[in-house]
Design a protein around this motif. Structure first.
Motif, PDB file in Angstrom:
ATOM      1  N   ALA A   1       0.811  -1.217   0.000  1.00  0.00           N
ATOM      2  CA  ALA A   1       0.000   0.000   0.000  1.00  0.00           C
ATOM      3  C   ALA A   1       0.842   1.263   0.000  1.00  0.00           C
ATOM      4  CB  ALA A   1      -0.937  -0.003   1.212  1.00  0.00           C
ATOM      5  N   ASN A   2       2.108   1.155   0.437  1.00  0.00           N
ATOM      6  CA  ASN A   2       2.922   2.354   0.617  1.00  0.00           C
ATOM      7  C   ASN A   2       4.065   2.507  -0.382  1.00  0.00           C
ATOM      8  OD1 ASN A   2       2.111   3.944   3.273  1.00  0.00           O
ATOM      9  ND2 ASN A   2       1.750   1.759   3.649  1.00  0.00           N
ATOM     10  N   ILE A   3       4.295   1.497  -1.226  1.00  0.00           N
ATOM     11  CA  ILE A   3       5.249   1.652  -2.332  1.00  0.00           C
ATOM     12  C   ILE A   3       4.445   1.957  -3.585  1.00  0.00           C
ATOM     13  CG2 ILE A   3       6.962   0.530  -3.799  1.00  0.00           C
ATOM     14  CD1 ILE A   3       7.891  -1.078  -1.444  1.00  0.00           C
ATOM     15  N   PRO A   4       4.603   3.131  -4.153  1.00  0.00           N
ATOM     16  CA  PRO A   4       3.773   3.526  -5.299  1.00  0.00           C
ATOM     17  C   PRO A   4       3.845   2.529  -6.452  1.00  0.00           C
ATOM     18  CG  PRO A   4       5.041   5.402  -4.472  1.00  0.00           C
ATOM     19  CD  PRO A   4       5.558   4.194  -3.761  1.00  0.00           C
ATOM     20  N   GLY A   5       2.674   2.065  -6.890  1.00  0.00           N
ATOM     21  CA  GLY A   5       2.593   1.203  -8.058  1.00  0.00           C
ATOM     22  C   GLY A   5       3.093  -0.208  -7.864  1.00  0.00           C
ATOM     23  N   SER A   6       3.390  -0.595  -6.633  1.00  0.00           N
ATOM     24  CA  SER A   6       3.935  -1.937  -6.403  1.00  0.00           C
ATOM     25  C   SER A   6       2.869  -3.010  -6.575  1.00  0.00           C
ATOM     26  CB  SER A   6       4.547  -2.029  -5.004  1.00  0.00           C
ATOM     27  OG  SER A   6       3.557  -1.836  -4.004  1.00  0.00           O
ATOM     28  N   ARG A   7       3.338  -4.228  -6.792  1.00  0.00           N
ATOM     29  CA  ARG A   7       2.452  -5.386  -6.922  1.00  0.00           C
ATOM     30  C   ARG A   7       2.726  -6.333  -5.760  1.00  0.00           C
ATOM     31  NH1 ARG A   7       3.752  -6.881 -13.261  1.00  0.00           N
ATOM     32  NH2 ARG A   7       3.885  -4.718 -14.002  1.00  0.00           N
ATOM     33  N   LEU A   8       1.676  -6.927  -5.254  1.00  0.00           N
ATOM     34  CA  LEU A   8       1.798  -7.909  -4.170  1.00  0.00           C
ATOM     35  C   LEU A   8       1.340  -9.258  -4.679  1.00  0.00           C
ATOM     36  CD1 LEU A   8       2.182  -8.759  -1.173  1.00  0.00           C
ATOM     37  CD2 LEU A   8      -0.187  -8.021  -0.787  1.00  0.00           C
ATOM     38  N   LEU A   9       2.192 -10.258  -4.522  1.00  0.00           N
ATOM     39  CA  LEU A   9       1.846 -11.628  -4.877  1.00  0.00           C
ATOM     40  C   LEU A   9       1.993 -12.501  -3.641  1.00  0.00           C
ATOM     41  CD1 LEU A   9       1.125 -13.833  -6.930  1.00  0.00           C
ATOM     42  CD2 LEU A   9       3.579 -14.024  -7.450  1.00  0.00           C
ATOM     43  N   VAL A  10       0.906 -13.108  -3.203  1.00  0.00           N
ATOM     44  CA  VAL A  10       0.940 -14.017  -2.057  1.00  0.00           C
ATOM     45  C   VAL A  10       1.201 -15.425  -2.582  1.00  0.00           C
ATOM     46  CG1 VAL A  10      -0.311 -14.956  -0.096  1.00  0.00           C
ATOM     47  CG2 VAL A  10      -0.622 -12.554  -0.741  1.00  0.00           C
ATOM     48  N   LEU A  11       2.313 -15.987  -2.169  1.00  0.00           N
ATOM     49  CA  LEU A  11       2.702 -17.323  -2.606  1.00  0.00           C
ATOM     50  C   LEU A  11       1.954 -18.396  -1.818  1.00  0.00           C
ATOM     51  CD1 LEU A  11       6.582 -16.739  -2.656  1.00  0.00           C
ATOM     52  CD2 LEU A  11       5.018 -16.596  -4.604  1.00  0.00           C
ATOM     53  N   ASP A  12       1.853 -19.570  -2.400  1.00  0.00           N
ATOM     54  CA  ASP A  12       1.350 -20.722  -1.640  1.00  0.00           C
ATOM     55  C   ASP A  12       2.362 -21.146  -0.585  1.00  0.00           C
ATOM     56  OD1 ASP A  12      -1.016 -20.862  -3.111  1.00  0.00           O
ATOM     57  OD2 ASP A  12      -0.136 -22.207  -4.611  1.00  0.00           O
ATOM     58  N   ALA A  13       3.606 -20.803  -0.797  1.00  0.00           N
ATOM     59  CA  ALA A  13       4.688 -21.182   0.112  1.00  0.00           C
ATOM     60  C   ALA A  13       4.430 -20.667   1.520  1.00  0.00           C
ATOM     61  CB  ALA A  13       6.017 -20.629  -0.402  1.00  0.00           C
ATOM     62  N   THR A  14       4.917 -21.413   2.498  1.00  0.00           N
ATOM     63  CA  THR A  14       4.828 -20.997   3.897  1.00  0.00           C
ATOM     64  C   THR A  14       6.236 -20.845   4.467  1.00  0.00           C
ATOM     65  OG1 THR A  14       4.698 -23.297   4.655  1.00  0.00           O
ATOM     66  CG2 THR A  14       2.611 -22.156   4.224  1.00  0.00           C
ATOM     67  N   GLY A  15       6.301 -20.161   5.629  1.00  0.00           N
ATOM     68  CA  GLY A  15       7.598 -19.894   6.235  1.00  0.00           C
ATOM     69  C   GLY A  15       8.198 -18.613   5.693  1.00  0.00           C
ATOM     70  N   HIS A  16       9.424 -18.326   6.078  1.00  0.00           N
ATOM     71  CA  HIS A  16      10.058 -17.053   5.716  1.00  0.00           C
ATOM     72  C   HIS A  16      11.114 -17.190   4.632  1.00  0.00           C
ATOM     73  CE1 HIS A  16      11.002 -12.873   6.322  1.00  0.00           C
ATOM     74  NE2 HIS A  16      12.263 -13.124   6.658  1.00  0.00           N
ATOM     75  N   CYS A  17      11.342 -18.398   4.142  1.00  0.00           N
ATOM     76  CA  CYS A  17      12.432 -18.609   3.170  1.00  0.00           C
ATOM     77  C   CYS A  17      11.943 -19.403   1.960  1.00  0.00           C
ATOM     78  CB  CYS A  17      13.602 -19.345   3.828  1.00  0.00           C
ATOM     79  SG  CYS A  17      14.279 -18.521   5.287  1.00  0.00           S
ATOM     80  N   PRO A  18      11.075 -18.812   1.137  1.00  0.00           N
ATOM     81  CA  PRO A  18      10.567 -19.550  -0.023  1.00  0.00           C
ATOM     82  C   PRO A  18      11.658 -19.873  -1.042  1.00  0.00           C
ATOM     83  CG  PRO A  18       9.955 -17.238  -0.186  1.00  0.00           C
ATOM     84  CD  PRO A  18      10.541 -17.441   1.197  1.00  0.00           C
ATOM     85  N   ASN A  19      12.773 -19.151  -0.986  1.00  0.00           N
ATOM     86  CA  ASN A  19      13.892 -19.466  -1.869  1.00  0.00           C
ATOM     87  C   ASN A  19      14.451 -20.856  -1.587  1.00  0.00           C
ATOM     88  OD1 ASN A  19      14.586 -18.281   0.583  1.00  0.00           O
ATOM     89  ND2 ASN A  19      16.362 -17.194  -0.216  1.00  0.00           N
ATOM     90  N   LEU A  20      14.234 -21.358  -0.367  1.00  0.00           N
ATOM     91  CA  LEU A  20      14.628 -22.726  -0.024  1.00  0.00           C
ATOM     92  C   LEU A  20      13.447 -23.683  -0.014  1.00  0.00           C
ATOM     93  CD1 LEU A  20      17.221 -22.428   2.899  1.00  0.00           C
ATOM     94  CD2 LEU A  20      17.660 -22.959   0.510  1.00  0.00           C
ATOM     95  N   SER A  21      12.330 -23.248   0.557  1.00  0.00           N
ATOM     96  CA  SER A  21      11.198 -24.166   0.745  1.00  0.00           C
ATOM     97  C   SER A  21      10.342 -24.313  -0.497  1.00  0.00           C
ATOM     98  CB  SER A  21      10.325 -23.692   1.912  1.00  0.00           C
ATOM     99  OG  SER A  21       9.741 -22.430   1.623  1.00  0.00           O
ATOM    100  N   ALA A  22      10.329 -23.305  -1.372  1.00  0.00           N
ATOM    101  CA  ALA A  22       9.496 -23.345  -2.584  1.00  0.00           C
ATOM    102  C   ALA A  22      10.241 -22.663  -3.737  1.00  0.00           C
ATOM    103  CB  ALA A  22       8.155 -22.668  -2.328  1.00  0.00           C
ATOM    104  N   PRO A  23      11.392 -23.193  -4.124  1.00  0.00           N
ATOM    105  CA  PRO A  23      12.198 -22.506  -5.144  1.00  0.00           C
ATOM    106  C   PRO A  23      11.520 -22.418  -6.506  1.00  0.00           C
ATOM    107  CG  PRO A  23      13.110 -24.686  -4.660  1.00  0.00           C
ATOM    108  CD  PRO A  23      12.059 -24.413  -3.638  1.00  0.00           C
ATOM    109  N   ASP A  24      10.738 -23.433  -6.876  1.00  0.00           N
ATOM    110  CA  ASP A  24      10.067 -23.383  -8.174  1.00  0.00           C
ATOM    111  C   ASP A  24       9.055 -22.247  -8.225  1.00  0.00           C
ATOM    112  OD1 ASP A  24      11.529 -25.585  -8.953  1.00  0.00           O
ATOM    113  OD2 ASP A  24       9.893 -27.022  -8.674  1.00  0.00           O
ATOM    114  N   GLU A  25       8.251 -22.123  -7.171  1.00  0.00           N
ATOM    115  CA  GLU A  25       7.252 -21.058  -7.133  1.00  0.00           C
ATOM    116  C   GLU A  25       7.932 -19.688  -7.092  1.00  0.00           C
ATOM    117  OE1 GLU A  25       3.141 -19.869  -4.748  1.00  0.00           O
ATOM    118  OE2 GLU A  25       4.662 -21.070  -3.724  1.00  0.00           O
TER     119      GLU A  25
END
Length: 266
Positions: free
Chosen positions: A230-254
């Motif tokens: 809401a506070n970065i002008p023009g930004s996009r938010l994508l909510v991943l199916d991944a859980t936890g704080h490290c999707p680069n490890l837990s959900a690398p494909d997504e």
């Protein structure tokens, strides 16, 4: 020692291709991107590095005064881009590195074409009218625990941060990463991270920004992702199916697919 050596910079992909810079979070190093970053190397100049004090960076370059705020790390990032003569890069930052990249892009916007913020938080501590996920007392306790028993704190907290309890090997990897970090450096970086407040900086971002939010994340809950969006002008938010704080490890494909799709947009 050169900047490239200081930050253990590693380059993949064609030298003349568009640059894609990956930056790691607290207690980690560039290895945390190993399932995502190399997949871009066919058509991007992939830049990986370790923050000073992490991984195989030059520990002798750690200066408590320089790194007493996130701005010191942002200046390191800019020094790397200057040394490599890179402009118009896509920056991908995980966790606290999201704010580091954001600050760097505000300082020198021509160096950046896009930002990808993975699990960002502009402020971790709750405030009036703002939910960051932690009370001030909880942050005090976290830092006290770091002081008294860093290895014990790492073993207890890493699995919580990682999430995905059904995959304990992920929490174990993060624990081991924490334990490889110098405790004194980790303690200061933790304080800088968890007491930072970059809410006023969000509105200064001028480059297209993608926020990747995990569906469940104790470090950066969904309210924080929504606030950042809401506070970065023009930004996009994508909510991943991944859980936890490290999707680069837990959900690398997504994570890879989300970044790839953003790269393809104008």
């Amino acid at each position: 020692m050169s900047v490239v050596e200081r930050n253990n910079v590693r380059l993949l992909g064609p030298e003349t291709a568009p640059a894609l810079v990956f930056s790691h979070g607290f207690g980690c190093d560039q290895n945390m991107w190993r399932f995502v970053a190399p997949r871009f190397a066919d058509d991007h100049r992939v830049v990986l590095f370790d923050h000073v004090g992490a991984g195989n960076s030059d520990l002798a370059a750690y200066n408590p005064q320089r790194y007493s705020t996130l701005s010191g790390y942002a200046e390191d990032l800019l020094e790397i881009l200057r040394a490599l003569d890179l402009r118009g890069v896509v920056f991908v930052g995980h966790s606290v590195s999201s704010m580091i990249g954001l600050l760097a892009s505000i300082a020198e916007p021509d160096r950046f074409s896009k930002l990808v913020l993975v699990g960002p938080s502009p402020r971790y501590v709750d405030d009036e009218g703002y939910y960051g996920g932690f009370s001030a007392g909880e942050i005090d306790e976290l830092l006290d625990s770091l002081d008294s028993n860093y290895l014990g704190w790492s073993a207890a907290m890493a699995p919580v941060i990682m999430g995905n309890a059904e995959r304990p090997e992920l929490g174990e990897e993060l624990t081991n990463s924490f334990c490889r970090t110098d405790p004194a450096i980790a303690r200061q970086f933790a304080e800088v991270t968890f007491r930072s407040d970059n809410r006023a900086d969000l509105g200064k971002v001028t480059v297209p920004t993608l926020i990747l939010q995990c569906s469940e994340d104790v470090i950066a809950p969904r309210e924080v992702g929504a606030y950042t969006n809401a506070n970065i002008p023009g930004s996009r938010l994508l909510v991943l199916d991944a859980t936890g704080h490290c999707p680069n490890l837990s959900a690398p494909d997504e994570t890879y697919e989300a970044i790839s799709a953003f790269l393809r947009t104008g």
